[in-house]
Design a protein around this motif. Sequence first.
Motif, PDB file in Angstrom:
ATOM      1  N   LEU A  29       0.834  -1.194   0.000  1.00 28.98           N
ATOM      2  CA  LEU A  29       0.000   0.000   0.000  1.00 28.98           C
ATOM      3  C   LEU A  29       0.871   1.246   0.000  1.00 28.98           C
ATOM      4  N   LYS A  30       0.600   2.119  -0.930  1.00 31.68           N
ATOM      5  CA  LYS A  30       1.306   3.394  -1.037  1.00 31.68           C
ATOM      6  C   LYS A  30       0.375   4.508  -0.571  1.00 31.68           C
ATOM      7  N   PHE A  74      -9.942   9.204  10.699  1.00 34.02           N
ATOM      8  CA  PHE A  74     -11.371   9.466  10.776  1.00 34.02           C
ATOM      9  C   PHE A  74     -12.006   8.567   9.730  1.00 34.02           C
ATOM     10  N   LEU A  75     -12.796   7.620  10.160  1.00 37.14           N
ATOM     11  CA  LEU A  75     -13.385   6.664   9.239  1.00 37.14           C
ATOM     12  C   LEU A  75     -14.602   7.283   8.565  1.00 37.14           C
ATOM     13  N   ASP A  76     -14.486   7.530   7.287  1.00 42.26           N
ATOM     14  CA  ASP A  76     -15.557   8.092   6.479  1.00 42.26           C
ATOM     15  C   ASP A  76     -16.239   6.937   5.753  1.00 42.26           C
ATOM     16  N   LEU A  77     -17.515   6.740   6.004  1.00 40.16           N
ATOM     17  CA  LEU A  77     -18.231   5.608   5.419  1.00 40.16           C
ATOM     18  C   LEU A  77     -18.478   5.775   3.919  1.00 40.16           C
ATOM     19  N   ASN A  78     -18.087   6.907   3.347  1.00 41.02           N
ATOM     20  CA  ASN A  78     -18.156   7.091   1.893  1.00 41.02           C
ATOM     21  C   ASN A  78     -16.908   6.543   1.204  1.00 41.02           C
ATOM     22  N   TYR A  79     -15.993   6.042   1.980  1.00 46.42           N
ATOM     23  CA  TYR A  79     -14.773   5.438   1.458  1.00 46.42           C
ATOM     24  C   TYR A  79     -14.841   3.952   1.704  1.00 46.42           C
ATOM     25  N   PRO A  80     -13.981   3.187   1.154  1.00 45.78           N
ATOM     26  CA  PRO A  80     -12.939   3.478   0.187  1.00 45.78           C
ATOM     27  C   PRO A  80     -13.509   3.877  -1.176  1.00 45.78           C
ATOM     28  N   ASN A  81     -12.706   4.603  -1.898  1.00 47.93           N
ATOM     29  CA  ASN A  81     -13.043   5.018  -3.246  1.00 47.93           C
ATOM     30  C   ASN A  81     -12.010   4.387  -4.175  1.00 47.93           C
ATOM     31  N   TYR A  82     -12.253   3.159  -4.571  1.00 46.64           N
ATOM     32  CA  TYR A  82     -11.276   2.420  -5.362  1.00 46.64           C
ATOM     33  C   TYR A  82     -11.180   2.921  -6.802  1.00 46.64           C
ATOM     34  N   SER A  83     -12.270   3.407  -7.346  1.00 43.75           N
ATOM     35  CA  SER A  83     -12.344   3.929  -8.719  1.00 43.75           C
ATOM     36  C   SER A  83     -11.641   3.031  -9.744  1.00 43.75           C
ATOM     37  N   GLU A  84     -11.953   1.760  -9.694  1.00 45.48           N
ATOM     38  CA  GLU A  84     -11.494   0.753 -10.653  1.00 45.48           C
ATOM     39  C   GLU A  84      -9.978   0.604 -10.760  1.00 45.48           C
ATOM     40  N   SER A  85      -9.272   0.954  -9.712  1.00 45.04           N
ATOM     41  CA  SER A  85      -7.833   0.693  -9.671  1.00 45.04           C
ATOM     42  C   SER A  85      -7.446   0.423  -8.225  1.00 45.04           C
ATOM     43  N   TRP A  86      -6.412  -0.347  -8.090  1.00 42.94           N
ATOM     44  CA  TRP A  86      -5.920  -0.664  -6.763  1.00 42.94           C
ATOM     45  C   TRP A  86      -4.462  -1.047  -6.880  1.00 42.94           C
ATOM     46  N   GLU A  87      -3.649  -0.597  -5.930  1.00 37.43           N
ATOM     47  CA  GLU A  87      -2.204  -0.842  -5.921  1.00 37.43           C
ATOM     48  C   GLU A  87      -1.579  -0.460  -7.261  1.00 37.43           C
TER      49      GLU A  87
END
Length: 172
Positions: A29-30, A74-87
Amino acid sequence: MKTKLFISFLFICFAITALYINHLSFSPLKERDFQKLFGKHKGNIEKVCEVDYLGLSFHGELFEIYLYKVDTIFLDLNYPNYSESWEEKEFSDKILTSKWAKCPPDSITQRMFEFTLTANNFSQEKYFDYFYIDLNNLKNYYSYFYVNELENYFILYCLEKRTFYYVRRKGL
C-alpha cells in the motif's frame, strides 16, 4: 585471486543485505492507496508485520496478510473510493468493491472470500492471532476489492485498536 574472491564475497553479502532490507521495508500500500481507503488521513500508517503464505517471490505477490498500525484515522463511510484501480493497477474487467461496512461480513461477502479468509488459519500467526475475533467484532469495519476468485483484496479495520489487516490474494 584472493582479492577477487573477497570482493565477490563482499558483493554477494551486500546484495543479500540489500534484498533483505528491501523485503522488510516493502509495503504493497502506497500513499495513494491510503487516500483511497481513508480519504484524508492524518498521522502515520506503519506496517507492523506480514506473513507470506507461498514465499515464491521477494514481495509475496501471491497470497499474504499484512498488519498496519495507524495514528489517527477518521473513518468516512463514503470510502474506500477504489475507482477501478488498486495498488497502482487499472482494471478493465467488472470488479466488485465495497465501502466500509460494519463487521461481521454478510453471507455474500463471506462466500466471496471464503477461500481467502479460511485457506490459512491466520490466528496461528504471532501478530494475527486476533484476526477472526476482530472480523466478528461489531465495532470493526471491513472493505474489499474483488476482481475474481483468484485476485481479491480484503481490508479489516479495527477502530479501537487503530490497526487494520490487509489480505492480498493475487493468484493460487
